[in-house]
Motif scaffolding. Structure first.
Motif, PDB file in Angstrom:
ATOM      1  N   ARG A  90       0.845  -1.196   0.000  1.00 13.90           N
ATOM      2  CA  ARG A  90       0.000   0.000   0.000  1.00 13.90           C
ATOM      3  C   ARG A  90       0.884   1.252   0.000  1.00 13.90           C
ATOM      4  O   ARG A  90       1.861   1.342   0.752  1.00 13.90           O
ATOM      5  N   LYS A  91       0.516   2.210  -0.823  1.00  9.88           N
ATOM      6  CA  LYS A  91       1.305   3.432  -0.979  1.00  9.88           C
ATOM      7  C   LYS A  91       0.885   4.498   0.033  1.00  9.88           C
ATOM      8  O   LYS A  91      -0.281   4.595   0.398  1.00  9.88           O
ATOM      9  N   GLY A  92       1.837   5.290   0.489  1.00  9.94           N
ATOM     10  CA  GLY A  92       1.544   6.466   1.306  1.00  9.94           C
ATOM     11  C   GLY A  92       1.333   6.200   2.777  1.00  9.94           C
ATOM     12  O   GLY A  92       0.856   7.080   3.497  1.00  9.94           O
ATOM     13  N   VAL A  93       1.708   5.015   3.267  1.00  4.01           N
ATOM     14  CA  VAL A  93       1.535   4.681   4.683  1.00  4.01           C
ATOM     15  C   VAL A  93       2.811   5.031   5.440  1.00  4.01           C
ATOM     16  O   VAL A  93       3.919   4.751   4.978  1.00  4.01           O
ATOM     17  N   LYS A  94       2.634   5.636   6.611  1.00  2.17           N
ATOM     18  CA  LYS A  94       3.782   5.972   7.451  1.00  2.17           C
ATOM     19  C   LYS A  94       3.641   5.357   8.837  1.00  2.17           C
ATOM     20  O   LYS A  94       2.524   5.183   9.344  1.00  2.17           O
ATOM     21  N   PHE A  95       4.776   5.038   9.433  1.00  2.00           N
ATOM     22  CA  PHE A  95       4.799   4.611  10.832  1.00  2.00           C
ATOM     23  C   PHE A  95       4.576   5.821  11.732  1.00  2.00           C
ATOM     24  O   PHE A  95       4.682   6.974  11.282  1.00  2.00           O
ATOM     25  N   HIS A  96       4.269   5.574  12.971  1.00  6.88           N
ATOM     26  CA  HIS A  96       3.978   6.658  13.919  1.00  6.88           C
ATOM     27  C   HIS A  96       5.143   7.635  14.084  1.00  6.88           C
ATOM     28  O   HIS A  96       4.935   8.799  14.432  1.00  6.88           O
ATOM     29  N   ASP A  97       6.363   7.161  13.846  1.00 14.59           N
ATOM     30  CA  ASP A  97       7.529   8.045  14.002  1.00 14.59           C
ATOM     31  C   ASP A  97       7.887   8.763  12.709  1.00 14.59           C
ATOM     32  O   ASP A  97       8.928   9.419  12.619  1.00 14.59           O
ATOM     33  N   GLY A  98       7.036   8.641  11.678  1.00 15.34           N
ATOM     34  CA  GLY A  98       7.267   9.324  10.418  1.00 15.34           C
ATOM     35  C   GLY A  98       8.027   8.509   9.393  1.00 15.34           C
ATOM     36  O   GLY A  98       8.149   8.927   8.225  1.00 15.34           O
ATOM     37  N   THR A  99       8.540   7.349   9.773  1.00 14.72           N
ATOM     38  CA  THR A  99       9.238   6.475   8.831  1.00 14.72           C
ATOM     39  C   THR A  99       8.250   5.945   7.789  1.00 14.72           C
ATOM     40  O   THR A  99       7.121   5.585   8.121  1.00 14.72           O
ATOM     41  N   ASP A 100       8.681   5.877   6.544  1.00 17.24           N
ATOM     42  CA  ASP A 100       7.832   5.342   5.482  1.00 17.24           C
ATOM     43  C   ASP A 100       7.674   3.832   5.626  1.00 17.24           C
ATOM     44  O   ASP A 100       8.644   3.124   5.903  1.00 17.24           O
ATOM     45  N   PHE A 101       6.438   3.356   5.406  1.00 14.66           N
ATOM     46  CA  PHE A 101       6.239   1.913   5.277  1.00 14.66           C
ATOM     47  C   PHE A 101       6.532   1.543   3.825  1.00 14.66           C
ATOM     48  O   PHE A 101       5.941   2.104   2.899  1.00 14.66           O
ATOM     49  N   ASN A 102       7.454   0.589   3.637  1.00 12.64           N
ATOM     50  CA  ASN A 102       7.841   0.175   2.293  1.00 12.64           C
ATOM     51  C   ASN A 102       8.399  -1.241   2.327  1.00 12.64           C
ATOM     52  O   ASN A 102       8.334  -1.920   3.361  1.00 12.64           O
ATOM     53  N   ALA A 103       8.937  -1.677   1.202  1.00 14.51           N
ATOM     54  CA  ALA A 103       9.453  -3.040   1.102  1.00 14.51           C
ATOM     55  C   ALA A 103      10.631  -3.270   2.043  1.00 14.51           C
ATOM     56  O   ALA A 103      10.829  -4.386   2.550  1.00 14.51           O
ATOM     57  N   GLU A 104      11.418  -2.249   2.283  1.00 14.14           N
ATOM     58  CA  GLU A 104      12.539  -2.391   3.213  1.00 14.14           C
ATOM     59  C   GLU A 104      12.032  -2.684   4.623  1.00 14.14           C
ATOM     60  O   GLU A 104      12.630  -3.487   5.357  1.00 14.14           O
ATOM     61  N   ALA A 105      10.916  -2.068   5.006  1.00 11.93           N
ATOM     62  CA  ALA A 105      10.330  -2.341   6.324  1.00 11.93           C
ATOM     63  C   ALA A 105       9.863  -3.796   6.419  1.00 11.93           C
ATOM     64  O   ALA A 105      10.011  -4.441   7.467  1.00 11.93           O
ATOM     65  N   VAL A 106       9.299  -4.310   5.330  1.00 11.03           N
ATOM     66  CA  VAL A 106       8.880  -5.713   5.304  1.00 11.03           C
ATOM     67  C   VAL A 106      10.094  -6.616   5.502  1.00 11.03           C
ATOM     68  O   VAL A 106      10.067  -7.562   6.299  1.00 11.03           O
ATOM     69  N   LYS A 107      11.159  -6.326   4.784  1.00 17.18           N
ATOM     70  CA  LYS A 107      12.379  -7.131   4.897  1.00 17.18           C
ATOM     71  C   LYS A 107      12.954  -7.090   6.315  1.00 17.18           C
ATOM     72  O   LYS A 107      13.326  -8.124   6.879  1.00 17.18           O
ATOM     73  N   VAL A 108      13.018  -5.899   6.893  1.00 11.39           N
ATOM     74  CA  VAL A 108      13.564  -5.756   8.255  1.00 11.39           C
ATOM     75  C   VAL A 108      12.771  -6.599   9.249  1.00 11.39           C
ATOM     76  O   VAL A 108      13.354  -7.298  10.095  1.00 11.39           O
ATOM     77  N   ASN A 109      11.445  -6.576   9.145  1.00  7.01           N
ATOM     78  CA  ASN A 109      10.619  -7.323  10.093  1.00  7.01           C
ATOM     79  C   ASN A 109      10.722  -8.825   9.893  1.00  7.01           C
ATOM     80  O   ASN A 109      10.841  -9.582  10.869  1.00  7.01           O
ATOM     81  N   PHE A 110      10.694  -9.288   8.641  1.00  2.00           N
ATOM     82  CA  PHE A 110      10.811 -10.723   8.404  1.00  2.00           C
ATOM     83  C   PHE A 110      12.215 -11.231   8.722  1.00  2.00           C
ATOM     84  O   PHE A 110      12.379 -12.335   9.240  1.00  2.00           O
ATOM     85  N   ASP A 111      13.232 -10.423   8.428  1.00  4.11           N
ATOM     86  CA  ASP A 111      14.602 -10.813   8.775  1.00  4.11           C
ATOM     87  C   ASP A 111      14.776 -10.922  10.282  1.00  4.11           C
ATOM     88  O   ASP A 111      15.510 -11.784  10.781  1.00  4.11           O
ATOM     89  N   ARG A 112      14.109 -10.053  10.997  1.00  2.12           N
ATOM     90  CA  ARG A 112      14.212 -10.073  12.468  1.00  2.12           C
ATOM     91  C   ARG A 112      13.637 -11.360  13.044  1.00  2.12           C
ATOM     92  O   ARG A 112      14.267 -12.022  13.876  1.00  2.12           O
ATOM     93  N   VAL A 113      12.433 -11.744  12.602  1.00  2.85           N
ATOM     94  CA  VAL A 113      11.791 -12.917  13.202  1.00  2.85           C
ATOM     95  C   VAL A 113      12.444 -14.217  12.736  1.00  2.85           C
ATOM     96  O   VAL A 113      12.443 -15.205  13.470  1.00  2.85           O
TER      97      VAL A 113
END
Length: 509
Positions: free
Chosen positions: A94-117
């Motif tokens: 989904r385009k235009g979504v931001k985290f509460h701290d202003g960080t953009d939600f994007n594919a890198e965020a998906v990678k960071v979360n899946f890599d973490r778990v």
């Protein structure tokens, strides 16, 4: 002394709630939700319990989710493609979504979360649920590609599980292991404060990506273990919602003209684990005897309704049983197993709220009638994690009889069977607390994961359930009735069939 201490805690909780409900200059709609237990964490990737997952949805969302009827829907992912071999999933975000701290939600965020778990060094409790992910790649800003180690037919349902949320990469880098105290997601509310024994509070996310939401200004979760106290908070208006409703209080709340009592469809099953690595529970006859010894209909009148270990409403569920109440048969089986005078054991409960304590006292009385003397203990959340869920050595696991519950929060049979009965899913990996192992069950579970043929999956899951029922690693008790109460001023609050919460459109009139 017990009475005084209990009501002292109740009065403290009530005083705190009044303070929370006091008028605020900046907010006109403040909702208080009374729950039965304290939360273990606000990090869904590291949570074992449904309640912590439910409350974390205050701040977090995943790629997919469920509506109030447990129907699958896209959330932060708009769509996906699957490779012909079932190994590669490409997600369009989904385009235009931001985290509460202003960080953009994007594919890198998906990678960071899946890599973490999927990094075993992080030792997150949900590692096993997602360990089949081989790698996550960024295709472009709004496209992420996930490659699995083996084909896994319920993967999208798995990503709708409430643990699979997106946490701000910036927050993860800043807080590390302390992220549980600083939740930062894309959800409808921003984190305000968490006092673990008192309350968890969120405030409206003014930049939420869904137009018109949220409709309230603050949301506060208040843990109140005592059933009577939660009921009293509803009658006085100190709380706008409570779950579960104590069954002894249901009639009183139903008569209150300001309240609405709701009985929701349920896939929550309650059961009694028996540690099959320890005598006498290694003997099938003993396990059968315990199943015969417990009067499920009498238990249902106390708090529950229905019978099953994979409840109707879960995809591929088979209707089995119940084991009839037959104390005479139970005594005969115990005698055959070499225990004509019964035996002594311990019975633990995963819940220390009033209803949980009533259930284990009921089971204790039932077992005593066939000669089984059980010392009972209702474990607090920390004790449960330490003594049962995190024990490293199966041979020395102290658990004997263990009352607990489960709901398949993916809506599919895999998550109602594999974590509880697969031979390699014993603690601390997952929740096979009976330490059950059946080669046929293990093989069929794995075959079912590798096929998308519905007829084949039905055949395999039917055989799995019939084998487990025959082996009796549990005393199969009941499917819980989900009974909750809301203020008539509150709308949009639901308890989902898996006992999770749906509150995206909650409003206060």
């Amino acid at each position: 002394m017990f009475f005084c201490e209990t009501w002292k805690k109740v009065l403290i909780a009530a005083t705190m709630v009044v303070a929370l409900c006091a008028p605020q200059a900046h907010a006109s709609k403040d909702v208080v939700l009374a729950i039965a237990s304290t939360l273990t964490t606000t990090d869904p990737w590291d949570a074992n319990d449904t309640l912590s997952h439910a409350c974390a949805k205050t701040f977090y969302e995943g790629l997919f989710g469920f509506n109030e009827k447990l129907e699958l829907r896209p959330v932060l992912a708009e769509s996906y493609d699957v490779s012909p071999d079932g190994l590669v999933y490409t997600f369009h975000l989904r385009k235009g979504v931001k985290f509460h701290d202003g960080t953009d939600f994007n594919a890198e965020a998906v990678k960071v979360n899946f890599d973490r778990v999927t990094n075993p060094e992080n030792k997150l409790k949900r590692y096993s649920l997602y360990s089949n992910i081989a790698k996550t790649e960024v295709v472009d800003d709004l496209t992420a590609k996930v490659t699995l180690k083996t084909p896994f037919s319920p993967f999208i349902n798995q990503l709708a599980h409430p643990s699979a949320v997106m946490i701000s990469p910036t927050a993860l880098k800043k807080y590390g292991k302390d992220i549980m105290f600083h939740p930062v997601g894309t959800g409808p509310y921003k984190f305000v404060e968490w006092k673990q024994t008192d309350y968890l509070k969120g405030a409206k996310n003014e930049n939420y990506w869904r137009p018109g939401l949220p409709k309230i200004d603050t949301i506060t979760w208040v843990p109140v273990v005592d059933n009577n106290a939660r009921s009293a908070m509803m009658r006085t208006g100190e709380a706008h919602f409570t779950f579960p409703v104590p069954y002894e209080q249901a009639a009183v709340l139903e008569k209150d003209e300001h309240l609405k009592l709701v009985a929701a469809p349920s896939i929550v099953t309650r059961y009694l684990n028996m540690n099959m690595l320890q005598k006498p529970f290694d003997d099938l006859r003993v396990r059968q005897a315990i199943n015969y010894a417990i009067n499920k209909e009498a238990l249902a009148k106390v708090a529950f309704s229905g019978y099953a270990f994979l409840p109707q409403g879960v995809d591929y569920a088979v209707k089995l049983g119940p084991w009839p109440y037959n104390p005479k048969k139970a005594k005969e089986l115990l005698a055959e197993a070499g225990y004509p005078n019964g035996f002594e054991t311990t019975l633990w409960s995963a819940y220390n709220h009033t209803t949980g304590q009533k259930v284990i006292q009921f089971i204790q009385q039932q077992l005593a009638q066939v000669g089984i003397k059980a010392q009972v203990q209702a474990l607090e959340a920390g004790q449960r994690v330490e003594k049962v869920e995190s024990h490293q050595d199966a041979a020395t696991a102290p658990v004997r009889l263990y009352y607990t519950g489960w709901s398949s929060s993916t809506g599919e049979a895999d998550w109602g069977l594999r974590p509880l009965f697969a031979g390699d899913k014993t603690p601390p990996s997952m929740y096979n607390i009976s330490y059950y192992k059946n080669p046929t069950v293990d093989a069929d579970i794995m075959k079912a994961l590798g096929t998308t043929d519905r007829a084949e999956k039905t055949k395999l899951y039917t055989e799995v359930q019939e084998e487990i029922w025959k082996d009796a690693p549990w005393a199969f008790l009941v499917t819980e009735k989900l009974l909750y109460a809301t203020s008539k001023k509150l709308t949009g609050m639901y308890v989902m069939p898996d006992a999770n919460y749906f509150f995206e459109e909650i409003d206060l009139q």
